[in-house]
Structures are given as C-alpha cells and as structure tokens.
Design a protein around this motif. Structure first.
Motif, short mmCIF file in Angstrom:
data_model
loop_
_atom_site.label_atom_id
_atom_site.label_comp_id
_atom_site.label_asym_id
_atom_site.label_seq_id
_atom_site.Cartn_x
_atom_site.Cartn_y
_atom_site.Cartn_z
N PHE A 149 0.85 -1.20 0.00
CA PHE A 149 0.00 0.00 0.00
C PHE A 149 0.88 1.24 0.00
O PHE A 149 1.95 1.27 0.60
CB PHE A 149 -0.93 0.02 1.22
N ASP A 156 -5.52 3.65 -3.15
CA ASP A 156 -6.05 2.31 -3.43
C ASP A 156 -7.37 2.13 -2.71
O ASP A 156 -7.43 2.25 -1.48
CB ASP A 156 -5.01 1.28 -2.95
N PHE A 164 -7.66 0.02 0.39
CA PHE A 164 -6.95 0.41 1.62
C PHE A 164 -7.96 0.64 2.74
O PHE A 164 -8.85 1.47 2.64
CB PHE A 164 -6.13 1.68 1.37
N ASN A 194 -1.24 -4.68 -1.73
CA ASN A 194 -2.28 -3.79 -2.27
C ASN A 194 -3.20 -4.55 -3.23
O ASN A 194 -2.99 -5.74 -3.50
CB ASN A 194 -1.65 -2.53 -2.89
#
Ligand code: GLA
Length: 397
Positions: A46, A52, A55, A69
C-alpha cells in the motif's frame, strides 16, 4: 539473470503483468539462455497516498505482517505461478518507513517481512535506502509516518548506514529458504567493501539508470573503482538493462541507439553485472531478443571465474576493457565513447596482458575473425560512435 518490473512498468505493476512477464520469458525462449528471475519492484505494498480503494486504514496486520495492495491480491499464489513456470521470484522493499515510491517499507518490521517473504516463497530481495535517512538515528525523535519518502542522507555513515542492511541480512539468513539479497543504496559508504559482511550477494554501485546515452556512459565510467571486490557471490550492480520497450509506466522504445545498446550489453557483461532485463517482455522485437540471447556474450557475463573487467587502456575516447576468463582467455571490449567512428591499427596487446599467438573471436557475430602474433601483427579496428567491438582472445599454438 532475469527480469525486473521497474524500468518497464514503474508503479503501474500488477500481479497480472508479472504473470504475463513470466509467460513471455518462457515463450520468447529467453529462459533457455539463462534468464530465470522475475522480480517485482516497488508498488506491491500500500502507498502512503492512500489512493487504493482496497486500503482499509492499515498497511500491516495486527502482528505487523505486511498487507499487499489490490493489484497483488495473492502473493503466495503469484510466487507459486512463477515457480510452476520453472522460474524464481524476487521482491522489493526499503529499510526506511517508506520505499522510494512512498509505499510501506520494512522499518520496524524487518523480522515480519523476512518471514513473510520466506512464507510466500520469495527467492530474491532488492532492498533500497529511501526514507531511511529520516530514521537513521534510531530511536528516532521524528514520527516515521511523517518522514519523506525520498530522504537519502546518512548512507555514507559506516555504522548507521550499514546497520539496516545487516539487520535485514541477518533475518533473511534465519529463513528456511535461500533468498538472494541485493542492496540498492547507490554505492554509499563504498558498499562493495562491506556488502558481503551483511550477507548480500550484490549491491548497486551507482544511481538509477535511464535510457539515455549519458546515463549508460556515466554509470559505465563509474564501475572500475569497485571492480576488485567482485567475486563469485559478490557482484557490483550497475543497475538494470535499458534495452527494448522501457518507460517506467509510460512505455516507449529505448532511446539508446543500436550501437549504444551493443555497448551497454557488452560492458555489463564485462562487468559481471547482475543482468536484469527492464523491458516489456510481451513486446520484444527481434533486435532486442538477439541482444539478449547471444550465448557467447552471456557466457562472458556468467564466466565462472567471477572477475569484473576493467579499463586497461584509454586512447582518446576509446576505452579498452578486459576481463580474465576461467579458461585462461580474455574478453576484450573496444568501447568508443566518442562521437566519431574510429579507425585504427591496434598493436598494444602487451598493455592488455595479452601475449603470443592468439585467435580473435567476434562475440556478437560468433565467429573467429583473425589469428595474430601479438608482438608482430596489427589488428584493424573500426568502431562506430558510441559503439563497441566485443572480442574474445584465446592463446593458440
Ligand atoms: C529506487 C531504485 C529503483 C527502483 C525505485 C522504486 O529509485 O533505485 O531501481 O527500485 O527506487 O521506487
């Protein structure tokens, strides 16, 4: 020898692209010439930018193990896929809280990261420096979360700059699988003098490469200082290759001219450099594929003696590099760093430590081109601007 995602995809890397690179490495036949690593660079973790959508507020789980991620939903599955293709898989991190691209680094979680890499089945770690400068005075007074990603200072400090690499090197050693360890701190603190002590097998000697003549030239010219430290298991790394379709996420054909590409690959072979292709393997043209599959050139790079060749003679813009080979012969690169084509009669073989009757083999063309008596004959050389003649000289009766 292998492939790394950075010079091609930059932060646009994904598990899908990595799988396709593995497929292409096999399908193109590169695998049959020794290319066997598929290395994921930055951006599988991440990012601090929190863009993202997957997240959920944490980059690590409650035990400190890293969370991948959304582009890398199943790292173990990806490693299995690469292994099932007969290849090995590499990964990337930084000892700081952030990688160069602002993703989660290993700072404070070195043990968990080494354990996780082993659990996934990782075979190679590239370990950077970015942002470690901000926490170099552990315990640090600043909050690691606020340290800038691109904080570089302090790497030349021999105690503080070596420490993070020792820490990760020790954890990697404790794992139940072998993980090749590459340091990417750009040569700070003369890394070639101590990389071996932190259990690394290779280390970057210079700054990041790009696909320009100036970059390849400057990096090439900066390698000789570290050469005497190269040996089997200890390699100086002048950075990854910039032939083919590169672009760090904005793909374009390399800006190196064909002769510059011959010089690049020849010198990286003479240097015994770790060879990591940096281009899009699904878009290999025949020129690039030929550059990367010449077994006689690869054999110079992989020669078992493990010496790093150096410049033995300079004539104007011409630099003559030699590398001792295990069978007693020498690789010789006549590298023209100038803007003009060079024509010359060469007879200084003794300056290169080459004596007696010699067979000269042109490695790019894979054919013998002359037999000479070094104390009597002259060799006619015609070397293109920014180009190279790459020969092997072997003693004969
Ligand atoms: C540094 C390294 C590069 C690449 C990037 C990733 O710049 O030198 O090779 O790994 O970080 O962000």
């Amino acid at each position: 020898m292998g492939w790394n995602s950075w010079n091609c995809f930059g932060h646009e890397v994904s598990a899908e692209k990595v799988k396709r690179a593995a497929d292409a490495l096999v399908k193109s036949g590169l695998v049959d010439h020794g290319w066997s690593y598929i290395n994921i660079d930055d951006s599988w973790q991440f990012n601090r930018d929190q863009k993202d959508s997957a997240f959920a507020g944490n980059m690590r789980d409650k035990d400190g193990f890293i969370i991948t991620n959304s582009k890398f939903p199943d790292m173990k599955g990806l490693a299995d896929y690469v292994h099932d293709s007969g290849l090995k898989i590499g990964i990337y991190s930084s000892p700081g809280p952030w990688t160069c691209g602002g993703c989660a680094g290993s700072y404070g979680y070195e043990r968990q990261d080494a354990e996780k890499y082993a659990e996934w089945g990782i075979d190679y770690l590239k370990y950077d420096w970015c942002s470690y400068g901000g926490v170099i005075n552990r315990p640090t007074t600043s909050d690691p979360k606020t340290v800038p990603s691109l904080s570089f200072q302090g790497g030349g400090d021999l105690q503080k700059g070596v420490y993070p690499f020792q820490l990760m090197g020790d954890y990697l050693k404790k794992q139940s699988r072998d993980i090749v360890y590459n340091l990417c701190q750009y040569g700070m603190g003369d890394v070639w003098k101590w990389g071996n002590q932190v259990h690394a097998q290779s280390w970057r000697t210079t700054n990041d490469i790009t696909d320009s003549w100036a970059s390849v030239r400057d990096i090439a010219l900066a390698q000789d200082k570290a050469a005497s430290y190269a040996k089997p298991g200890n390699w100086n790394d002048p950075d990854m290759l910039v032939v083919g379709i590169v672009g760090w996420g904005n793909s374009h054909p390399t800006r190196l001219k064909p002769d510059e590409q011959y010089l690049h690959i020849s010198l990286w072979s003479i240097f015994s450099a770790p060879m990591l292709i940096g281009c899009d393997l699904e878009k290999l043209d025949s020129f690039t594929l030929n550059l990367l599959t010449n077994d006689e050139v690869i054999a110079i790079n992989q020669d078992a003696l493990g010496r790093q060749g150096t410049c033995q003679q300079t004539i104007g813009d011409l630099r003559i590099y030699t590398k001792d080979l295990e069978d007693g012969s020498k690789a010789v690169a006549f590298a023209n760093f100038g803007l003009e084509r060079l024509n010359l009669s060469y007879s200084d073989f003794n300056k290169l430590g080459i004596y007696g009757k010699q067979i000269i083999r042109d490695l790019w063309r894979q054919k013998d081109i002359a037999q000479i008596q070094t104390n009597a004959d002259e060799l006619q050389l015609e070397i293109p601007a920014h180009g190279v003649l790459f020969y092997k000289l072997s003693r004969t009766q």
